[in-house]
Each structure stands twice: as C-alpha cells, then as structure tokens.
Design an enzyme around this catalytic site. Structure first.
Site, PDB file in Angstrom:
ATOM      1  N   ASP A  12      -2.893  -0.911  -0.123  1.00 45.72           N
ATOM      2  CA  ASP A  12      -1.625  -0.618   0.557  1.00 45.72           C
ATOM      3  C   ASP A  12      -1.799   0.577   1.499  1.00 45.72           C
ATOM      4  OD1 ASP A  12      -0.476  -2.631  -0.921  1.00 45.72           O
ATOM      5  OD2 ASP A  12       0.791  -1.319  -2.140  1.00 45.72           O
ATOM      6  N   ASP A 243       7.726  -5.404  -9.362  1.00 48.74           N
ATOM      7  CA  ASP A 243       6.507  -5.708 -10.138  1.00 48.74           C
ATOM      8  C   ASP A 243       6.522  -4.951 -11.468  1.00 48.74           C
ATOM      9  OD1 ASP A 243       5.657  -7.203  -7.943  1.00 48.74           O
ATOM     10  OD2 ASP A 243       4.670  -5.467  -7.041  1.00 48.74           O
TER      11      ASP A 243
HETATM   12  O1  RIB Z   1       5.448  -5.783  -4.462  1.00 47.52           O
HETATM   13  C1  RIB Z   1       4.831  -4.729  -3.779  1.00 47.52           C
HETATM   14  C2  RIB Z   1       3.514  -5.158  -3.218  1.00 47.52           C
HETATM   15  O2  RIB Z   1       3.735  -6.137  -2.226  1.00 47.52           O
HETATM   16  C3  RIB Z   1       2.732  -4.074  -2.518  1.00 47.52           C
HETATM   17  O3  RIB Z   1       1.911  -3.342  -3.385  1.00 47.52           O
HETATM   18  C4  RIB Z   1       1.985  -4.832  -1.431  1.00 47.52           C
HETATM   19  O4  RIB Z   1       0.609  -4.869  -1.610  1.00 47.52           O
HETATM   20  C5  RIB Z   1       2.608  -6.227  -1.411  1.00 47.52           C
HETATM   21  O5  RIB Z   1       1.778  -7.142  -1.970  1.00 47.52           O
END
Ligand code: RIB
Length: 297
Positions: A12, A243
């Site tokens: 990222d 997440d």
């Molecule tokens: O959900 C967040 C993620 O979405 C980030 O870490 C980025 O890499 C994208 O995949």
C-alpha cells in the site's frame, strides 16, 4: 477446524491529502508512507491477531517477501504463499483528513493463481474447515466450486464488487460480509434491510453481515437478525477497517460465539483500527480488543 484465507497481498502506497485529488488537478500530499496491505493479507492478520489458526495462500513477487514476513510475525501460517515472477500487487491510496480513502489497485501477482496451485492448497484442508475469500485474486468462482466439493465452509467478502461476483455460485457461501455499496451493487436495493432481504430470498442458507460504516453493522440469517451500533472514534485512517471486522467476526463465529458477540467484538476491533494509520499494521490484538470492550469503559 482450520481457516484458510486464499487472498490478495499488496504493497500500500499511502498519500495523506487534505481532500481527494479531482480530475485534472495536481496536488501535494501531506505525507507518504508504505504499508503492508491487500484485503487478503489484512484479513489473515486480523484472524491471527484475534487468535485464530489461519493459513494464508496467495502470491507475491520478488519485492514482496516482507509482506509474508509481516503475516508470519502476526501468527499467520505462510507456508502456502508462493512467489510469482511478476511484481507484488500494489495499491495507491489517498487518505483524507477525515480518514476516508480512495484506492487504485495494480493486481500484479494477485492475478497469478492457477488451478494446480489451488488444488495443491485445498488438498491440505478438509470438510468443516473454513475458506475465506475476497475478490482481489483471480479464479474466485473456481475456488468456491473446488472448496465446496471438499466440504469446506466458505466466507466471501465480495470486494471489490465487479462482474466476477456474478460468476460465483453464491448458494455455496455460508457467510457473506459486505458493505452497503457492494450490497446495492449486488441487489439493486439501497436500504440495508432490503439488501439483506433480497440476498436471503435468493440464498436462504446464507448468513449476511452488512457493514454500514459509522452507523454500525446488520446481521441477518433465516433464523436471526441483529444490529450492532458502531463505536464512536476519531477516524485517522479507515483503510482495512472492513478487513479487521471480517477477521474478528470470523474468528468469533468459528469458535461458536453468538452473532451478537461476534458483531460487538469485531466492531470494537474495527474502531481501534480506524484510530490508527495503515491497514494491517493498525489491526489490534485480541487482548486489546477485549480490554477495550469491557462494559463501563
Ligand atoms: O481493504 C483495504 C485494502 O484494499 C488495502 O490494504 C489495499 O491494499 C486494498 O486491497
């Protein structure tokens, strides 16, 4: 019971901006940081930090070993992660002053899954184990088929929502964890209750977990419906909050916790994550979540 997360791994590249860049505009960022990320990696880290035994499968390029190392340090089993010849997946992320994000993905090694690799991985698991999927790697519909043939239970986070989701047999999904945007995209409905109703009409055996940002989260199955209000927090960076929620929720329900308790702990974990910068690095450990979640705090 083992949890396998077949998912994306990204680097990222995060630019902090006062507000998102507009078409035709060039603007300076207030800061730049490189973080480990990818929905798959973030969810595996969340599962592991929540205390689950989680195995991650997915691909990195020659520039991605540090991402596998980060997962391992968090407690994820990374023996199934393989190296591809192309670059590791990347994300360009703008994070605004209010903590919101806008993300561009470069898929890289996340698009290098193939049937032999999938079968090799799935052969390590058996009926009753759980497969966690997002939509940032290729061959997700095939993984769903192959995993169900082996009796695995499947959790799907249909993010990012695109036409691949239409190719998935969603009747094979046990837990669908999605946000309102994805819910509207999948059902054409805007109201949270309507989104859940449409999904359950089509897939009566599914458990739907619909996150509603700062409002909270709605859970609905054929037997039960419950709602958890979001914990109030000053958002620094919302990247990876969903997440974190997914990892904590799945850890809880896989251990037999009620959906109510799973929603509460997962919401607390997500609220801690948004109060810090970065995706995976912002995910709290179980002890912190439980301490913060104590009544009276
Ligand atoms: O959900 C967040 C993620 O979405 C980030 O870490 C980025 O890499 C994208 O995949």
């Amino acid at each position: 019971m083992k949890i396998l997360n077949f998912g994306s791994i990204n680097i990222d590249n995060v630019y902090h901006v006062d507000d998102f860049v507009k078409p035709g505009e060039t603007k300076k960022s207030l800061s730049f940081q490189v973080f480990p990320g990818g929905k798959g990696l973030n969810q595996s880290v969340a599962l592991a930090r929540a205390g689950a035994a989680v195995y991650h499968a997915g691909k990195i390029g020659p520039d991605g070993q540090w991402l596998a190392d980060l997962m391992k340090t968090s407690g994820v089993d990374t023996a199934l992660v393989e190296k591809a010849k192309c670059d590791t997946g990347k994300a360009i992320i703008q994070v605004s002053d209010t903590g919101q994000n806008a993300i561009i993905l470069y898929e890289g090694a996340n698009q290098e899954m193939d049937r032999k690799y999938i079968e090799r991985v799935l052969d390590q698991f058996c009926a009753g184990d759980i497969l966690v999927l997002q939509n940032e790697i290729n061959l997700v519909p095939e993984m769903i088929e192959l995993a169900r043939q082996r009796g695995l239970k499947i959790a799907l986070n249909p993010s990012p929502a695109n036409e691949v989701i239409h190719q998935c047999d969603l009747s094979k999904i046990q837990w669908l964890l999605l946000n309102e945007v994805e819910g509207e995209w999948m059902t054409g409905k805007k109201e949270p209750e309507e989104i859940c109703r449409e999904l359950l009409k089509a897939y009566p055996n599914m458990e739907v977990v619909l996150t509603l940002g700062s409002q909270g989260v709605l859970y609905q199955s054929a037997e039960k419906k419950c709602f958890q209000k979001a914990f109030k927090v000053d958002a620094v960076d919302t990247t990876g909050a969903g997440d974190t929620f997914t990892g904590y929720f799945l850890r809880c329900v896989s251990e037999g916790e009620t959906p109510e308790k799973a929603l509460r702990l997962a919401s607390k974990a997500a609220s801690i994550a948004v109060s810090r910068a970065g995706a995976a690095v912002s995910i709290p450990y179980w002890s912190e979540v439980v301490r913060e979640e104590e009544p009276g705090r």
